[in-house]
Design a protein around this motif. Structure first.
Motif, PDB file in Angstrom:
ATOM      1  N   VAL A 144     -38.610 -60.433  34.430  1.00  0.00           N
ATOM      2  CA  VAL A 144     -38.866 -60.089  35.825  1.00  0.00           C
ATOM      3  C   VAL A 144     -37.554 -59.732  36.521  1.00  0.00           C
ATOM      4  O   VAL A 144     -36.469 -60.137  36.091  1.00  0.00           O
ATOM      5  CB  VAL A 144     -39.559 -61.234  36.600  1.00  0.00           C
ATOM      6  N   MET A 145     -37.692 -58.975  37.602  1.00  0.00           N
ATOM      7  CA  MET A 145     -36.536 -58.624  38.411  1.00  0.00           C
ATOM      8  C   MET A 145     -36.919 -58.679  39.883  1.00  0.00           C
ATOM      9  O   MET A 145     -37.940 -58.108  40.280  1.00  0.00           O
ATOM     10  CB  MET A 145     -36.014 -57.227  38.066  1.00  0.00           C
ATOM     11  N   GLU A 146     -36.141 -59.391  40.673  1.00  0.00           N
ATOM     12  CA  GLU A 146     -36.302 -59.394  42.119  1.00  0.00           C
ATOM     13  C   GLU A 146     -35.290 -58.422  42.719  1.00  0.00           C
ATOM     14  O   GLU A 146     -34.115 -58.452  42.353  1.00  0.00           O
ATOM     15  CB  GLU A 146     -36.032 -60.784  42.707  1.00  0.00           C
ATOM     16  N   VAL A 147     -35.747 -57.589  43.630  1.00  0.00           N
ATOM     17  CA  VAL A 147     -34.854 -56.721  44.403  1.00  0.00           C
ATOM     18  C   VAL A 147     -35.007 -57.127  45.866  1.00  0.00           C
ATOM     19  O   VAL A 147     -36.100 -57.035  46.428  1.00  0.00           O
ATOM     20  CB  VAL A 147     -35.212 -55.229  44.242  1.00  0.00           C
ATOM     21  N   ILE A 161     -45.850 -53.547  41.456  1.00  0.00           N
ATOM     22  CA  ILE A 161     -47.225 -53.474  41.954  1.00  0.00           C
ATOM     23  C   ILE A 161     -47.288 -54.279  43.240  1.00  0.00           C
ATOM     24  O   ILE A 161     -47.101 -55.498  43.222  1.00  0.00           O
ATOM     25  CB  ILE A 161     -48.227 -54.030  40.924  1.00  0.00           C
ATOM     26  N   GLU A 162     -47.507 -53.610  44.353  1.00  0.00           N
ATOM     27  CA  GLU A 162     -47.526 -54.313  45.633  1.00  0.00           C
ATOM     28  C   GLU A 162     -48.927 -54.831  45.932  1.00  0.00           C
ATOM     29  O   GLU A 162     -49.875 -54.057  46.025  1.00  0.00           O
ATOM     30  CB  GLU A 162     -47.064 -53.388  46.762  1.00  0.00           C
ATOM     31  N   VAL A 204     -40.819 -57.844  43.707  1.00  0.00           N
ATOM     32  CA  VAL A 204     -40.774 -58.485  42.393  1.00  0.00           C
ATOM     33  C   VAL A 204     -41.351 -57.507  41.379  1.00  0.00           C
ATOM     34  O   VAL A 204     -42.500 -57.082  41.498  1.00  0.00           O
ATOM     35  CB  VAL A 204     -41.563 -59.808  42.373  1.00  0.00           C
ATOM     36  N   LEU A 205     -40.539 -57.119  40.410  1.00  0.00           N
ATOM     37  CA  LEU A 205     -40.955 -56.170  39.376  1.00  0.00           C
ATOM     38  C   LEU A 205     -41.048 -56.884  38.027  1.00  0.00           C
ATOM     39  O   LEU A 205     -40.390 -57.905  37.805  1.00  0.00           O
ATOM     40  CB  LEU A 205     -39.961 -55.010  39.267  1.00  0.00           C
ATOM     41  N   HIS A 206     -41.843 -56.331  37.131  1.00  0.00           N
ATOM     42  CA  HIS A 206     -41.923 -56.899  35.787  1.00  0.00           C
ATOM     43  C   HIS A 206     -41.736 -55.802  34.749  1.00  0.00           C
ATOM     44  O   HIS A 206     -41.990 -54.628  35.009  1.00  0.00           O
ATOM     45  CB  HIS A 206     -43.258 -57.618  35.558  1.00  0.00           C
ATOM     46  N   TRP A 207     -41.275 -56.216  33.572  1.00  0.00           N
ATOM     47  CA  TRP A 207     -41.020 -55.278  32.480  1.00  0.00           C
ATOM     48  C   TRP A 207     -42.323 -54.945  31.772  1.00  0.00           C
ATOM     49  O   TRP A 207     -43.040 -55.836  31.320  1.00  0.00           O
ATOM     50  CB  TRP A 207     -40.033 -55.878  31.487  1.00  0.00           C
ATOM     51  N   ALA A 219     -44.576 -65.566  46.852  1.00  0.00           N
ATOM     52  CA  ALA A 219     -45.514 -66.312  46.020  1.00  0.00           C
ATOM     53  C   ALA A 219     -46.669 -65.423  45.560  1.00  0.00           C
ATOM     54  O   ALA A 219     -47.063 -65.453  44.387  1.00  0.00           O
ATOM     55  CB  ALA A 219     -46.044 -67.514  46.794  1.00  0.00           C
ATOM     56  N   VAL A 220     -47.208 -64.620  46.474  1.00  0.00           N
ATOM     57  CA  VAL A 220     -48.312 -63.708  46.129  1.00  0.00           C
ATOM     58  C   VAL A 220     -47.834 -62.670  45.111  1.00  0.00           C
ATOM     59  O   VAL A 220     -48.559 -62.322  44.164  1.00  0.00           O
ATOM     60  CB  VAL A 220     -48.876 -63.037  47.401  1.00  0.00           C
ATOM     61  N   GLN A 221     -46.610 -62.163  45.289  1.00  0.00           N
ATOM     62  CA  GLN A 221     -46.084 -61.188  44.323  1.00  0.00           C
ATOM     63  C   GLN A 221     -45.954 -61.807  42.934  1.00  0.00           C
ATOM     64  O   GLN A 221     -46.288 -61.165  41.927  1.00  0.00           O
ATOM     65  CB  GLN A 221     -44.714 -60.668  44.781  1.00  0.00           C
ATOM     66  N   TYR A 222     -45.479 -63.039  42.866  1.00  0.00           N
ATOM     67  CA  TYR A 222     -45.345 -63.688  41.560  1.00  0.00           C
ATOM     68  C   TYR A 222     -46.701 -63.908  40.900  1.00  0.00           C
ATOM     69  O   TYR A 222     -46.852 -63.754  39.684  1.00  0.00           O
ATOM     70  CB  TYR A 222     -44.587 -65.013  41.686  1.00  0.00           C
ATOM     71  N   ALA A 223     -47.699 -64.253  41.692  1.00  0.00           N
ATOM     72  CA  ALA A 223     -49.052 -64.414  41.142  1.00  0.00           C
ATOM     73  C   ALA A 223     -49.559 -63.094  40.568  1.00  0.00           C
ATOM     74  O   ALA A 223     -50.190 -63.051  39.508  1.00  0.00           O
ATOM     75  CB  ALA A 223     -49.994 -64.924  42.230  1.00  0.00           C
ATOM     76  N   THR A 224     -49.266 -61.991  41.264  1.00  0.00           N
ATOM     77  CA  THR A 224     -49.670 -60.660  40.800  1.00  0.00           C
ATOM     78  C   THR A 224     -48.941 -60.278  39.518  1.00  0.00           C
ATOM     79  O   THR A 224     -49.541 -59.758  38.566  1.00  0.00           O
ATOM     80  CB  THR A 224     -49.403 -59.613  41.892  1.00  0.00           C
TER      81      THR A 224
END
Length: 222
Positions: free
Chosen positions: A140-143, A181-182, A6-9, A200-205
């Protein structure tokens, strides 16, 4: 389940996110032969303790998130970042929480966008907006790499794909870039094989990063 990042701009200094950037990002996915498959939506809710006594507040976690993911509609994920706890529950727990009134919603955010198929990859690109608002708070972008669920085995492929994607996107000269950010999943007791709890943890981050970005922009304006 397949490995997902999960990436963010991350906007450049002095710039903010806007719908034009989201449109350009979506067009870029299609320009590298991404096939649009339909909409996708996830929801993230910030909860705060509903306490009548101020002294009780310290007994409850302050940073408490709930997440619903489209790939697991019957589940609800609860995250306490301070204590590094992630739980998977039945979606009916939301009704139970409302009845108990131990926590109340502070803010709810929607992730809303489109899903694309690109060979062995699935991409989901969407905006982050508060409930009952069109005020864009982030992108956001999910790969997702469909053949592999091991994070270590899939890491190199994911890194190479994201590099190719970033290069394609850079040609559009947008004021920012996507960041991955992992989290340290082991801190949450999660293993190498990818699950929805990892998502879920990635989205919280990601949300922590988006909030930090918004606060930084606001402090610059002040």
């Amino acid at each position: 389940m397949p490995l997902k990042w999960v990436l963010h701009w991350q906007p450049n200094a002095g710039s903010t996110v806007n719908s034009q950037i989201l449109s350009e990002v979506s067009q870029c996915v299609e320009s590298i032969n991404g096939v649009k498959e339909g909409r996708w939506r996830a929801t993230l809710t910030f909860y705060k303790p509903h306490t009548r006594e101020q002294a009780q507040a310290s007994e409850f976690p302050r940073d408490f998130l709930g997440i619903s993911l489209p790939e697991q509609p019957s589940k609800y994920y609860l995250i306490i970042r301070g204590q590094r706890i992630v739980l998977e529950a039945d979606s009916s727990i939301q009704t139970l929480m409302e009845k108990l009134q131990s926590y109340k919603t502070r803010v709810a955010l929607y992730f809303d966008g489109f899903q694309y198929q690109l060979g062995d990859f699935q991409l989901r690109v969407g905006k982050v907006v508060p409930t009952h608002s069109e005020n864009l708070r982030g992108i956001v972008m999910e790969v997702e790499y469909l053949p592999i669920s091991s994070m270590e085995k899939g890491r190199q492929v994911m890194e190479e794909f994201v590099d190719i994607w970033q290069e394609a996107l850079s040609k559009r000269s947008l004021p920012g870039h996507f960041v991955h950010i992992e989290p340290t999943f082991a801190d949450y007791g999660l293993a190498d094989s990818y699950t929805s709890q990892h998502s879920a943890v990635q989205y919280a981050t990601v949300m922590a990063q988006l909030i930090a970005t918004v606060q930084a922009v606001q402090s610059m304006r002040n």
